[in-house]
Design an enzyme around this catalytic site. Sequence first.
Site, PDB file in Angstrom:
ATOM      1  N   GLY A  56     -14.010  65.393 -52.244  1.00  0.00           N
ATOM      2  CA  GLY A  56     -15.293  65.794 -51.655  1.00  0.00           C
ATOM      3  C   GLY A  56     -15.421  67.299 -51.840  1.00  0.00           C
ATOM      4  O   GLY A  56     -14.471  68.044 -51.565  1.00  0.00           O
ATOM      5  N   ARG A  98      -9.883  70.545 -60.391  1.00  0.00           N
ATOM      6  CA  ARG A  98     -11.027  69.667 -60.682  1.00  0.00           C
ATOM      7  C   ARG A  98     -12.189  70.552 -61.143  1.00  0.00           C
ATOM      8  O   ARG A  98     -12.443  71.604 -60.535  1.00  0.00           O
ATOM      9  CB  ARG A  98     -11.427  68.852 -59.435  1.00  0.00           C
ATOM     10  CG  ARG A  98     -10.347  67.835 -59.035  1.00  0.00           C
ATOM     11  CD  ARG A  98     -10.842  66.850 -57.999  1.00  0.00           C
ATOM     12  NE  ARG A  98     -11.714  65.839 -58.578  1.00  0.00           N
ATOM     13  CZ  ARG A  98     -12.441  64.983 -57.843  1.00  0.00           C
ATOM     14  NH1 ARG A  98     -12.384  65.021 -56.516  1.00  0.00           N
ATOM     15  NH2 ARG A  98     -13.207  64.082 -58.425  1.00  0.00           N
ATOM     16  N   ASP A 246     -21.954  67.590 -55.529  1.00  0.00           N
ATOM     17  CA  ASP A 246     -20.795  68.393 -55.923  1.00  0.00           C
ATOM     18  C   ASP A 246     -21.217  69.745 -56.462  1.00  0.00           C
ATOM     19  O   ASP A 246     -20.469  70.722 -56.397  1.00  0.00           O
ATOM     20  CB  ASP A 246     -19.965  67.644 -56.969  1.00  0.00           C
ATOM     21  CG  ASP A 246     -19.172  66.563 -56.269  1.00  0.00           C
ATOM     22  OD1 ASP A 246     -19.749  65.491 -56.022  1.00  0.00           O
ATOM     23  OD2 ASP A 246     -18.014  66.823 -55.905  1.00  0.00           O
ATOM     24  N   ASN A 256     -23.481  64.655 -58.752  1.00  0.00           N
ATOM     25  CA  ASN A 256     -22.820  63.950 -57.644  1.00  0.00           C
ATOM     26  C   ASN A 256     -22.087  62.730 -58.191  1.00  0.00           C
ATOM     27  O   ASN A 256     -22.124  62.447 -59.389  1.00  0.00           O
ATOM     28  CB  ASN A 256     -23.855  63.556 -56.582  1.00  0.00           C
ATOM     29  CG  ASN A 256     -23.202  63.063 -55.302  1.00  0.00           C
ATOM     30  OD1 ASN A 256     -22.255  63.678 -54.794  1.00  0.00           O
ATOM     31  ND2 ASN A 256     -23.639  61.943 -54.764  1.00  0.00           N
TER      32      ASN A 256
HETATM   33  O1  MRU Z   1     -14.687  62.408 -56.633  1.00  0.00           O
HETATM   34  P1  MRU Z   1     -15.002  62.762 -55.201  1.00  0.00           P
HETATM   35  O2  MRU Z   1     -14.638  61.702 -54.224  1.00  0.00           O
HETATM   36  O3  MRU Z   1     -14.441  64.119 -54.851  1.00  0.00           O
HETATM   37  O4  MRU Z   1     -16.582  62.884 -55.189  1.00  0.00           O
HETATM   38  C1  MRU Z   1     -17.232  63.178 -53.987  1.00  0.00           C
HETATM   39  C2  MRU Z   1     -18.710  63.184 -54.089  1.00  0.00           C
HETATM   40  O5  MRU Z   1     -19.277  62.952 -55.131  1.00  0.00           O
HETATM   41  C3  MRU Z   1     -19.465  63.594 -52.855  1.00  0.00           C
HETATM   42  O6  MRU Z   1     -20.703  62.945 -52.805  1.00  0.00           O
HETATM   43  C4  MRU Z   1     -19.693  65.110 -52.893  1.00  0.00           C
HETATM   44  O7  MRU Z   1     -18.516  65.792 -53.116  1.00  0.00           O
HETATM   45  C5  MRU Z   1     -20.328  65.606 -51.643  1.00  0.00           C
HETATM   46  S1  MRU Z   1     -19.234  65.532 -50.296  1.00  0.00           S
HETATM   47  C6  MRU Z   1     -19.934  66.245 -48.947  1.00  0.00           C
END
Ligand code: MRU
Length: 354
Positions: A56, A98, A246, A256
Amino acid sequence: MHSYSYPITVKAVWWDDSSRRVCWINTLKLPFEEEVVCSNDPVRIAKAIIEMEVRGAPAIGVIAALAVAAYASKLAGENAANIQEKLHEAIDLLWRTRPTAYNLFWALERMRRKIASASGLNPRELADALVEEALRILNEDIEANIKIGEYGAELVREGATILTHCNAGALATSAFGTAEAVIRVAWYKGKKIKVIATETRPLLQGARLTVWELMKEGIPVTLITDNMAGYVIRRGLVDLVVVGADRITREGFVVNKIGTYMIALAAKRNNIPFYVAAPTSTIDLNSSIRDVIIEERNPMEVKTVMGRLITLENVNALNYAFDITDPDLVTAIITEKGVVYPPFEENLKKLFER
Ligand code: MRU
Protein backbone atom coordinates in the site's frame (compact mmCIF):
# COMPACT_ATOMS: atom_id res chain seq x y z
CA MET A 1 0.40 10.66 22.29
CA HIS A 2 -1.96 11.70 19.55
CA SER A 3 -5.69 11.41 19.94
CA TYR A 4 -7.94 11.17 16.92
CA SER A 5 -11.61 11.92 16.43
CA TYR A 6 -12.32 8.34 15.30
CA PRO A 7 -11.20 4.94 16.63
CA ILE A 8 -7.94 3.57 15.22
CA THR A 9 -8.75 -0.14 15.13
CA VAL A 10 -5.89 -1.42 12.95
CA LYS A 11 -2.32 -0.17 12.53
CA ALA A 12 -0.14 -1.47 9.71
CA VAL A 13 3.16 0.06 10.82
CA TRP A 14 4.32 1.66 14.09
CA TRP A 15 7.36 2.72 16.09
CA ASP A 16 8.46 0.80 19.18
CA ASP A 17 10.28 3.45 21.20
CA SER A 18 11.67 1.10 23.87
CA SER A 19 13.59 -1.00 21.33
CA ARG A 20 13.85 1.84 18.76
CA ARG A 21 12.65 -0.50 16.05
CA VAL A 22 9.86 -0.35 13.48
CA CYS A 23 7.08 -2.91 13.79
CA TRP A 24 4.51 -4.06 11.25
CA ILE A 25 1.78 -6.60 10.69
CA ASN A 26 2.90 -9.19 8.16
CA THR A 27 -0.09 -8.79 5.82
CA LEU A 28 0.90 -11.92 3.87
CA LYS A 29 -0.38 -14.01 6.80
CA LEU A 30 -3.73 -12.22 7.13
CA PRO A 31 -6.59 -12.94 7.69
CA PHE A 32 -5.53 -16.25 9.24
CA GLU A 33 -2.69 -15.10 11.49
CA GLU A 34 -1.80 -11.68 12.98
CA GLU A 35 1.98 -11.88 12.95
CA VAL A 36 3.90 -8.82 14.19
CA VAL A 37 7.51 -8.34 13.06
CA CYS A 38 9.93 -5.68 14.40
CA SER A 39 13.32 -4.72 12.98
CA ASN A 40 16.03 -2.07 12.76
CA ASP A 41 17.77 -3.76 9.83
CA PRO A 42 17.22 -1.99 6.48
CA VAL A 43 17.88 -5.22 4.55
CA ARG A 44 15.10 -7.02 6.45
CA ILE A 45 12.74 -4.07 6.06
CA ALA A 46 13.50 -3.78 2.32
CA LYS A 47 12.64 -7.49 2.01
CA ALA A 48 9.33 -6.85 3.82
CA ILE A 49 8.46 -4.20 1.22
CA ILE A 50 9.56 -6.25 -1.81
CA GLU A 51 7.72 -9.38 -0.67
CA MET A 52 4.70 -7.29 0.40
CA GLU A 53 4.57 -8.07 4.11
CA VAL A 54 3.91 -4.33 4.12
CA ARG A 55 2.18 -2.91 1.08
CA GLY A 56 0.00 0.00 0.00
CA ALA A 57 1.51 3.31 -1.11
CA PRO A 58 1.36 5.33 2.16
CA ALA A 59 2.40 2.32 4.31
CA ILE A 60 5.56 1.68 2.31
CA GLY A 61 6.51 5.37 2.54
CA VAL A 62 6.01 5.34 6.31
CA ILE A 63 7.90 2.08 6.93
CA ALA A 64 10.81 3.25 4.76
CA ALA A 65 11.09 6.48 6.79
CA LEU A 66 10.91 4.55 10.08
CA ALA A 67 13.51 2.09 8.74
CA VAL A 68 15.99 4.95 8.29
CA ALA A 69 15.25 6.19 11.84
CA ALA A 70 15.60 2.70 13.33
CA TYR A 71 18.87 2.08 11.51
CA ALA A 72 20.25 5.45 12.64
CA SER A 73 19.37 4.50 16.24
CA LYS A 74 21.11 1.13 15.85
CA LEU A 75 24.26 2.73 14.39
CA ALA A 76 24.34 5.37 17.16
CA GLY A 77 24.10 2.60 19.78
CA GLU A 78 27.04 0.75 18.18
CA ASN A 79 29.24 3.88 17.90
CA ALA A 80 29.55 3.05 14.21
CA ALA A 81 31.80 4.97 11.83
CA ASN A 82 30.59 6.77 8.65
CA ILE A 83 26.98 6.88 9.84
CA GLN A 84 25.75 9.33 7.19
CA GLU A 85 27.24 7.21 4.39
CA LYS A 86 25.59 4.07 5.80
CA LEU A 87 22.24 5.84 6.07
CA HIS A 88 22.44 6.95 2.45
CA GLU A 89 23.21 3.35 1.41
CA ALA A 90 20.13 2.21 3.34
CA ILE A 91 18.02 4.88 1.64
CA ASP A 92 19.27 3.70 -1.78
CA LEU A 93 18.34 0.12 -0.89
CA LEU A 94 14.84 1.08 0.25
CA TRP A 95 14.45 3.29 -2.85
CA ARG A 96 14.89 0.26 -5.13
CA THR A 97 12.26 -1.95 -3.44
CA ARG A 98 9.15 -1.07 -5.46
CA PRO A 99 9.03 1.36 -8.39
CA THR A 100 5.46 2.63 -8.70
CA ALA A 101 4.08 4.14 -5.47
CA TYR A 102 5.18 7.76 -5.20
CA ASN A 103 4.88 7.89 -1.40
CA LEU A 104 8.03 5.76 -1.01
CA PHE A 105 10.21 8.29 -2.83
CA TRP A 106 8.44 11.25 -1.22
CA ALA A 107 9.14 9.88 2.29
CA LEU A 108 12.75 8.88 1.57
CA GLU A 109 13.44 12.34 0.09
CA ARG A 110 12.20 13.87 3.35
CA MET A 111 14.58 11.63 5.32
CA ARG A 112 17.44 12.58 2.99
CA ARG A 113 16.73 16.27 3.54
CA LYS A 114 16.64 15.73 7.30
CA ILE A 115 20.07 14.04 7.24
CA ALA A 116 21.44 16.94 5.16
CA SER A 117 20.12 19.52 7.61
CA ALA A 118 21.52 17.69 10.64
CA SER A 119 25.23 17.85 9.81
CA GLY A 120 26.31 19.40 13.16
CA LEU A 121 24.61 16.75 15.32
CA ASN A 122 26.24 13.82 17.12
CA PRO A 123 25.02 10.28 16.20
CA ARG A 124 22.47 10.12 19.02
CA GLU A 125 21.07 13.57 18.18
CA LEU A 126 20.95 12.63 14.49
CA ALA A 127 19.02 9.45 15.31
CA ASP A 128 16.58 11.44 17.47
CA ALA A 129 16.04 13.96 14.66
CA LEU A 130 15.35 11.14 12.20
CA VAL A 131 12.92 9.41 14.58
CA GLU A 132 11.11 12.72 14.99
CA GLU A 133 10.86 13.24 11.22
CA ALA A 134 9.69 9.66 10.55
CA LEU A 135 7.04 9.95 13.26
CA ARG A 136 5.93 13.25 11.76
CA ILE A 137 5.45 11.45 8.42
CA LEU A 138 3.47 8.71 10.18
CA ASN A 139 1.22 11.08 12.12
CA GLU A 140 0.66 13.34 9.11
CA ASP A 141 -0.48 10.24 7.22
CA ILE A 142 -3.09 9.34 9.86
CA GLU A 143 -4.32 12.93 10.06
CA ALA A 144 -4.53 13.16 6.25
CA ASN A 145 -6.52 9.92 6.10
CA ILE A 146 -9.05 11.19 8.64
CA LYS A 147 -9.53 14.38 6.62
CA ILE A 148 -9.90 12.34 3.40
CA GLY A 149 -12.57 10.34 5.21
CA GLU A 150 -14.42 13.47 6.27
CA TYR A 151 -14.36 15.07 2.81
CA GLY A 152 -15.21 11.78 1.13
CA ALA A 153 -18.10 10.87 3.43
CA GLU A 154 -19.89 14.03 2.26
CA LEU A 155 -20.09 12.44 -1.20
CA VAL A 156 -21.76 9.27 0.10
CA ARG A 157 -25.51 9.25 0.44
CA GLU A 158 -27.41 7.42 3.18
CA GLY A 159 -27.68 3.68 2.40
CA ALA A 160 -25.26 3.77 -0.57
CA THR A 161 -23.37 0.73 -1.81
CA ILE A 162 -19.68 1.48 -2.39
CA LEU A 163 -17.46 -0.72 -4.54
CA THR A 164 -13.76 -0.71 -3.65
CA HIS A 165 -10.80 -2.52 -5.18
CA CYS A 166 -7.65 -3.94 -3.57
CA ASN A 167 -6.98 -2.69 -0.05
CA ALA A 168 -6.75 1.06 0.46
CA GLY A 169 -7.44 0.53 4.14
CA ALA A 170 -5.61 0.85 7.43
CA LEU A 171 -3.32 -1.95 6.26
CA ALA A 172 -2.19 0.14 3.29
CA THR A 173 -1.41 3.25 5.36
CA SER A 174 -0.24 4.02 8.90
CA ALA A 175 -3.88 3.61 9.98
CA PHE A 176 -7.46 4.40 8.91
CA GLY A 177 -6.87 4.03 5.14
CA THR A 178 -7.76 6.28 2.22
CA ALA A 179 -10.66 4.76 0.25
CA GLU A 180 -11.54 2.95 3.45
CA ALA A 181 -11.39 6.21 5.41
CA VAL A 182 -14.32 7.39 3.26
CA ILE A 183 -16.16 4.15 4.08
CA ARG A 184 -15.29 4.36 7.80
CA VAL A 185 -16.37 7.97 8.30
CA ALA A 186 -19.61 7.42 6.35
CA TRP A 187 -20.25 4.41 8.61
CA TYR A 188 -19.36 6.24 11.84
CA LYS A 189 -21.74 9.02 10.78
CA GLY A 190 -24.51 6.41 10.68
CA LYS A 191 -25.05 6.36 6.91
CA LYS A 192 -25.84 2.61 6.81
CA ILE A 193 -23.65 2.00 3.79
CA LYS A 194 -22.71 -1.36 2.29
CA VAL A 195 -19.45 -2.30 0.62
CA ILE A 196 -18.64 -4.56 -2.31
CA ALA A 197 -14.99 -5.64 -2.24
CA THR A 198 -13.18 -7.21 -5.19
CA GLU A 199 -10.93 -10.13 -4.31
CA THR A 200 -7.93 -8.53 -6.16
CA ARG A 201 -5.94 -11.28 -7.79
CA PRO A 202 -3.19 -12.30 -7.78
CA LEU A 203 -2.38 -11.49 -4.13
CA LEU A 204 -5.98 -11.15 -2.89
CA GLN A 205 -5.62 -7.89 -0.95
CA GLY A 206 -9.41 -7.42 -1.20
CA ALA A 207 -10.38 -10.90 -0.04
CA ARG A 208 -7.72 -11.15 2.65
CA LEU A 209 -7.30 -7.59 3.92
CA THR A 210 -10.27 -5.35 3.04
CA VAL A 211 -12.78 -7.97 4.10
CA TRP A 212 -10.87 -8.55 7.37
CA GLU A 213 -10.75 -4.83 8.19
CA LEU A 214 -14.40 -4.14 7.38
CA MET A 215 -15.73 -7.19 9.19
CA LYS A 216 -13.71 -6.21 12.27
CA GLU A 217 -15.68 -2.91 12.26
CA GLY A 218 -19.03 -4.57 11.54
CA ILE A 219 -19.36 -2.76 8.19
CA PRO A 220 -21.45 -4.93 5.81
CA VAL A 221 -19.21 -6.23 3.04
CA THR A 222 -19.83 -8.57 0.11
CA LEU A 223 -16.91 -10.19 -1.68
CA ILE A 224 -16.86 -10.58 -5.48
CA THR A 225 -14.27 -11.91 -7.90
CA ASP A 226 -12.54 -9.23 -9.95
CA ASN A 227 -14.25 -10.28 -13.16
CA MET A 228 -17.71 -9.75 -11.61
CA ALA A 229 -17.22 -6.00 -11.17
CA GLY A 230 -18.55 -5.03 -14.62
CA TYR A 231 -21.72 -7.04 -14.29
CA VAL A 232 -22.35 -6.00 -10.70
CA ILE A 233 -22.09 -2.34 -11.77
CA ARG A 234 -24.26 -2.91 -14.85
CA ARG A 235 -26.92 -4.58 -12.68
CA GLY A 236 -27.20 -1.35 -10.68
CA LEU A 237 -25.83 -2.86 -7.47
CA VAL A 238 -23.22 -0.12 -6.99
CA ASP A 239 -23.86 3.59 -6.27
CA LEU A 240 -20.28 4.75 -6.33
CA VAL A 241 -16.72 3.44 -6.63
CA VAL A 242 -13.95 4.59 -4.26
CA VAL A 243 -10.38 3.38 -4.75
CA GLY A 244 -6.92 4.45 -3.58
CA ALA A 245 -3.91 5.37 -5.71
CA ASP A 246 -0.21 4.57 -5.85
CA ARG A 247 0.66 7.63 -7.89
CA ILE A 248 -1.28 10.48 -9.42
CA THR A 249 0.52 12.34 -12.18
CA ARG A 250 0.32 16.05 -12.86
CA GLU A 251 -2.18 15.39 -15.69
CA GLY A 252 -4.48 13.49 -13.31
CA PHE A 253 -3.74 9.95 -14.49
CA VAL A 254 -4.33 7.53 -11.63
CA VAL A 255 -1.95 4.62 -11.20
CA ASN A 256 -3.48 2.00 -8.93
CA LYS A 257 -3.85 -1.75 -8.42
CA ILE A 258 -4.26 -3.79 -11.60
CA GLY A 259 -7.95 -3.98 -12.44
CA THR A 260 -8.78 -0.40 -11.44
CA TYR A 261 -9.00 0.72 -15.08
CA MET A 262 -11.64 -1.88 -15.98
CA ILE A 263 -13.74 -0.79 -13.01
CA ALA A 264 -13.40 2.89 -14.00
CA LEU A 265 -14.54 2.05 -17.55
CA ALA A 266 -17.57 0.17 -16.24
CA ALA A 267 -18.41 3.03 -13.86
CA LYS A 268 -18.25 5.61 -16.67
CA ARG A 269 -20.38 3.51 -19.03
CA ASN A 270 -23.02 3.06 -16.31
CA ASN A 271 -22.96 6.69 -15.09
CA ILE A 272 -21.87 6.08 -11.53
CA PRO A 273 -19.19 8.22 -9.84
CA PHE A 274 -15.63 6.92 -9.72
CA TYR A 275 -13.70 8.54 -6.84
CA VAL A 276 -10.02 8.25 -6.02
CA ALA A 277 -9.04 8.84 -2.38
CA ALA A 278 -5.37 9.70 -1.84
CA PRO A 279 -3.20 11.99 0.28
CA THR A 280 -1.19 14.71 -1.46
CA SER A 281 1.93 12.58 -0.76
CA THR A 282 0.68 10.32 -3.60
CA ILE A 283 0.50 13.19 -6.10
CA ASP A 284 3.66 13.93 -8.03
CA LEU A 285 3.30 17.19 -9.91
CA ASN A 286 6.69 16.57 -11.53
CA SER A 287 5.74 13.23 -13.03
CA SER A 288 3.99 12.81 -16.31
CA ILE A 289 2.32 9.52 -17.18
CA ARG A 290 5.23 8.86 -19.58
CA ASP A 291 7.66 8.67 -16.62
CA VAL A 292 5.70 6.15 -14.56
CA ILE A 293 7.16 2.69 -14.09
CA ILE A 294 4.49 0.00 -13.76
CA GLU A 295 5.88 -2.73 -11.55
CA GLU A 296 6.00 -6.21 -13.08
CA ARG A 297 6.15 -8.91 -10.44
CA ASN A 298 7.08 -12.58 -10.46
CA PRO A 299 4.72 -14.54 -12.80
CA MET A 300 4.51 -17.25 -10.13
CA GLU A 301 2.10 -14.95 -8.25
CA VAL A 302 -0.34 -15.36 -11.15
CA LYS A 303 0.22 -19.11 -11.44
CA THR A 304 -0.51 -19.71 -7.76
CA VAL A 305 -3.16 -18.87 -5.18
CA MET A 306 -1.83 -18.58 -1.61
CA GLY A 307 1.29 -20.46 -2.74
CA ARG A 308 -0.59 -23.29 -4.45
CA LEU A 309 -0.11 -23.90 -8.18
CA ILE A 310 -3.33 -23.44 -10.19
CA THR A 311 -2.00 -24.02 -13.71
CA LEU A 312 0.86 -25.69 -15.51
CA GLU A 313 4.06 -24.48 -13.92
CA ASN A 314 5.78 -23.74 -17.23
CA VAL A 315 2.97 -21.64 -18.78
CA ASN A 316 3.90 -18.02 -19.59
CA ALA A 317 2.15 -15.52 -17.32
CA LEU A 318 2.16 -11.72 -17.17
CA ASN A 319 2.07 -9.99 -13.80
CA TYR A 320 1.59 -6.23 -14.00
CA ALA A 321 0.93 -5.01 -10.45
CA PHE A 322 -0.72 -1.70 -11.44
CA ASP A 323 -2.66 -0.09 -14.26
CA ILE A 324 -3.45 3.42 -15.44
CA THR A 325 -6.84 5.14 -15.32
CA ASP A 326 -7.30 8.14 -17.60
CA PRO A 327 -8.31 11.46 -16.01
CA ASP A 328 -11.61 11.58 -17.94
CA LEU A 329 -12.78 8.42 -16.15
CA VAL A 330 -12.24 9.98 -12.71
CA THR A 331 -15.12 11.94 -11.16
CA ALA A 332 -12.98 13.51 -8.42
CA ILE A 333 -9.85 12.99 -6.32
CA ILE A 334 -10.46 13.17 -2.56
CA THR A 335 -7.41 14.51 -0.70
CA GLU A 336 -6.76 15.80 2.82
CA LYS A 337 -6.83 19.33 1.38
CA GLY A 338 -10.25 18.91 -0.21
CA VAL A 339 -12.00 17.29 -3.18
CA VAL A 340 -10.42 18.02 -6.56
CA TYR A 341 -12.60 18.01 -9.70
CA PRO A 342 -11.53 18.20 -13.36
CA PRO A 343 -9.68 19.77 -15.06
CA PHE A 344 -7.13 17.91 -12.92
CA GLU A 345 -3.97 19.34 -14.48
CA GLU A 346 -5.04 22.82 -13.41
CA ASN A 347 -6.77 21.96 -10.13
CA LEU A 348 -4.09 19.60 -8.75
CA LYS A 349 -1.57 22.40 -9.14
CA LYS A 350 -3.86 24.77 -7.21
CA LEU A 351 -4.09 22.22 -4.40
CA PHE A 352 -0.38 22.60 -3.68
CA GLU A 353 -0.66 26.40 -3.67
CA ARG A 354 -3.17 26.28 -0.80
O1 MRU B 1 0.55 -3.88 -4.61
P1 MRU B 1 -0.07 -3.17 -3.44
O2 MRU B 1 -0.90 -4.05 -2.57
O3 MRU B 1 0.96 -2.38 -2.68
O4 MRU B 1 -1.06 -2.13 -4.12
C1 MRU B 1 -1.84 -1.30 -3.31
C2 MRU B 1 -2.78 -0.43 -4.06
O5 MRU B 1 -2.83 -0.46 -5.27
C3 MRU B 1 -3.57 0.55 -3.26
O6 MRU B 1 -4.81 0.79 -3.87
C4 MRU B 1 -2.80 1.87 -3.17
O7 MRU B 1 -1.50 1.66 -2.74
C5 MRU B 1 -3.47 2.85 -2.28
S1 MRU B 1 -3.38 2.38 -0.62
C6 MRU B 1 -4.01 3.59 0.36
